[in-house]
Design a protein around this motif. Structure first.
Motif, mmCIF file in Angstrom:
data_model
loop_
_atom_site.group_PDB
_atom_site.id
_atom_site.type_symbol
_atom_site.label_atom_id
_atom_site.label_comp_id
_atom_site.label_asym_id
_atom_site.label_seq_id
_atom_site.Cartn_x
_atom_site.Cartn_y
_atom_site.Cartn_z
ATOM 1 N N LEU A 55 0.848 -1.191 0.000
ATOM 2 C CA LEU A 55 0.000 0.000 0.000
ATOM 3 C C LEU A 55 0.881 1.237 0.000
ATOM 4 O O LEU A 55 1.751 1.391 0.855
ATOM 5 N N ARG A 56 0.639 2.132 -0.943
ATOM 6 C CA ARG A 56 1.417 3.375 -1.003
ATOM 7 C C ARG A 56 0.490 4.576 -0.859
ATOM 8 O O ARG A 56 -0.529 4.677 -1.539
ATOM 9 N N LEU A 57 0.873 5.479 0.027
ATOM 10 C CA LEU A 57 0.046 6.637 0.346
ATOM 11 C C LEU A 57 0.120 7.676 -0.773
ATOM 12 O O LEU A 57 1.207 8.096 -1.171
ATOM 13 N N ILE A 58 -1.046 8.106 -1.240
ATOM 14 C CA ILE A 58 -1.103 9.104 -2.311
ATOM 15 C C ILE A 58 -1.242 10.504 -1.704
ATOM 16 O O ILE A 58 -0.418 11.387 -1.927
ATOM 17 N N GLN B 273 11.258 5.725 4.118
ATOM 18 C CA GLN B 273 11.835 4.468 3.710
ATOM 19 C C GLN B 273 10.864 3.328 4.004
ATOM 20 O O GLN B 273 10.370 3.213 5.129
ATOM 21 N N GLN B 274 10.595 2.522 2.992
ATOM 22 C CA GLN B 274 9.652 1.428 3.163
ATOM 23 C C GLN B 274 10.228 0.369 4.089
ATOM 24 O O GLN B 274 11.375 -0.069 3.912
ATOM 25 N N PRO B 275 9.484 -0.082 5.103
ATOM 26 C CA PRO B 275 9.985 -1.150 5.962
ATOM 27 C C PRO B 275 10.083 -2.453 5.175
ATOM 28 O O PRO B 275 9.352 -2.667 4.210
ATOM 29 N N VAL B 276 10.992 -3.312 5.631
ATOM 30 C CA VAL B 276 11.220 -4.595 4.976
ATOM 31 C C VAL B 276 10.564 -5.695 5.791
ATOM 32 O O VAL B 276 10.830 -5.830 6.986
ATOM 33 N N GLN B 277 9.708 -6.475 5.153
ATOM 34 C CA GLN B 277 9.047 -7.582 5.824
ATOM 35 C C GLN B 277 9.691 -8.896 5.397
ATOM 36 O O GLN B 277 10.078 -9.068 4.249
ATOM 37 N N SER B 278 9.764 -9.822 6.355
ATOM 38 C CA SER B 278 10.249 -11.154 6.042
ATOM 39 C C SER B 278 9.510 -12.171 6.900
ATOM 40 O O SER B 278 9.139 -11.868 8.042
ATOM 41 N N THR C 289 -2.671 -11.797 3.642
ATOM 42 C CA THR C 289 -1.409 -11.065 3.555
ATOM 43 C C THR C 289 -1.328 -10.093 4.720
ATOM 44 O O THR C 289 -2.263 -9.327 4.970
ATOM 45 N N TYR C 290 -0.222 -10.147 5.428
ATOM 46 C CA TYR C 290 -0.005 -9.302 6.602
ATOM 47 C C TYR C 290 0.921 -8.142 6.242
ATOM 48 O O TYR C 290 1.985 -8.349 5.657
ATOM 49 N N PHE C 291 0.483 -6.956 6.599
ATOM 50 C CA PHE C 291 1.266 -5.757 6.331
ATOM 51 C C PHE C 291 1.637 -5.072 7.635
ATOM 52 O O PHE C 291 0.804 -4.935 8.531
ATOM 53 N N CYS C 292 2.879 -4.629 7.723
ATOM 54 C CA CYS C 292 3.234 -3.719 8.805
ATOM 55 C C CYS C 292 3.266 -2.309 8.237
ATOM 56 O O CYS C 292 3.615 -2.100 7.066
ATOM 57 N N GLY C 293 2.877 -1.363 9.042
ATOM 58 C CA GLY C 293 2.929 0.041 8.671
ATOM 59 C C GLY C 293 3.711 0.769 9.745
ATOM 60 O O GLY C 293 3.407 0.635 10.928
ATOM 61 N N THR C 294 4.725 1.496 9.349
ATOM 62 C CA THR C 294 5.574 2.165 10.326
ATOM 63 C C THR C 294 5.345 3.669 10.313
ATOM 64 O O THR C 294 5.102 4.269 9.267
ATOM 65 N N GLU C 295 5.408 4.240 11.495
ATOM 66 C CA GLU C 295 5.222 5.673 11.670
ATOM 67 C C GLU C 295 6.483 6.226 12.288
ATOM 68 O O GLU C 295 6.855 5.836 13.387
ATOM 69 N N GLY C 296 7.157 7.138 11.577
ATOM 70 C CA GLY C 296 8.419 7.631 12.087
ATOM 71 C C GLY C 296 8.418 9.103 12.441
ATOM 72 O O GLY C 296 9.231 9.552 13.220
ATOM 73 N N ASN D 214 1.544 9.590 9.493
ATOM 74 C CA ASN D 214 1.288 8.766 8.314
ATOM 75 C C ASN D 214 2.078 7.472 8.384
ATOM 76 O O ASN D 214 3.165 7.414 8.938
ATOM 77 N N LEU D 215 1.502 6.442 7.795
ATOM 78 C CA LEU D 215 2.144 5.141 7.783
ATOM 79 C C LEU D 215 2.817 4.873 6.446
ATOM 80 O O LEU D 215 2.299 5.255 5.392
ATOM 81 N N ILE D 216 3.961 4.205 6.530
ATOM 82 C CA ILE D 216 4.589 3.643 5.334
ATOM 83 C C ILE D 216 4.487 2.140 5.488
ATOM 84 O O ILE D 216 4.970 1.574 6.482
ATOM 85 N N PHE D 217 3.845 1.483 4.527
ATOM 86 C CA PHE D 217 3.586 0.058 4.620
ATOM 87 C C PHE D 217 4.686 -0.756 3.956
ATOM 88 O O PHE D 217 5.262 -0.349 2.929
#
Lengths: 112, 110
Positions: free
Chosen positions: A43-46, B1-6, B85-92, B97-100
């Motif tokens: 998911l990318r924020l627009i 920066q997009q977080p990396v999931q594994s 599908t599991y997504f993490c979203g990080t807030e820095g 706002n979240l970056i997934f």
């Protein structure tokens, strides 16, 4: 039932046409968001809006615009659609920024 | 920066356990976890705030290590309904706002 409503559910659009995706929430949430989801990219924020009357750019804002005239509505406009904007678009809202986000069912948009 | 999931994908038998990791190169204020079933919208699971707290939701729990800038999602005794599908979203930052991440596809087989 309280929640977020997106319209249309799906749309096929010719390149160069203008298109507005609608999003309405009845939870009185202050923050609203638009995401696009492409296979393998997450998911990318627009664009986002933390409160009525304010908007901000997300990660991929180019080619899109938004407005937030009131608390409930947050439309996303593609001024001149291009094939790379083919995607599934999700609208989301949260009570405040940083709080859990509630997502709409999405709009599947194909640009030909 | 997009977080990396594994990992990117994992297949389990019912009753098995799984761990999904989410790492960021930036300092984090919070981590959100969402699950998305095929053809549906993402659904919120939990938020973890900096401080290393661990939260639980049914048999799904998560931890947040702010020093390592990573979070882990633990699925215990997996059920068929955990597939998705599991997504993490990080807030820095201060904007909230979240970056997934790109997501981890979990398939639970009978």
């Amino acid at each position: 039932i309280a929640g977020i409503t997106q319209a249309p559910t799906s749309q096929i659009l010719a390149a160069g046409r203008r298109m507005t995706l609608r999003c309405t929430q009845d939870m009185r949430h202050n923050a609203m968001y638009w995401y696009r989801q492409d296979l393998g990219l997450g998911l990318r924020l627009i664009h986002y809006s933390n409160t009525a009357g304010t908007t901000g750019k997300g990660e991929v804002p180019d080619g899109y615009s938004v407005s937030r005239a009131n608390t409930d509505d947050f439309p996303l406009t593609l001024a001149s659609a291009v094939p790379s904007q083919t995607s599934v678009y999700f609208c989301a809202s949260s009570e405040q920024e940083g709080q859990p986000q509630h997502f709409g069912d999405g709009t599947r948009l194909s640009i030909l | 920066q997009q977080p990396v999931q594994s990992p990117q994908a994992v297949i389990l038998r019912e009753g098995e356990d799984a761990v999904i990791n989410c790492s960021s190169s930036k300092a984090l204020y919070s981590v959100h976890w969402y699950r998305q079933k095929h053809g549906e919208a993402p659904v919120f699971l939990m938020i973890l705030l900096k401080g290393g707290e661990q939260k639980g939701h049914e048999k799904i729990s998560a931890s947040f290590n702010e020093k390592k800038q990573q979070s882990s999602l633990y699925l215990t005794a997996s059920q068929l309904s955990y597939s998705g599908t599991y997504f993490c979203g990080t807030e820095g930052g201060s904007q909230g706002n979240l970056i997934f991440g790109k997501g981890t596809k979990l398939s639970v087989k009978p």
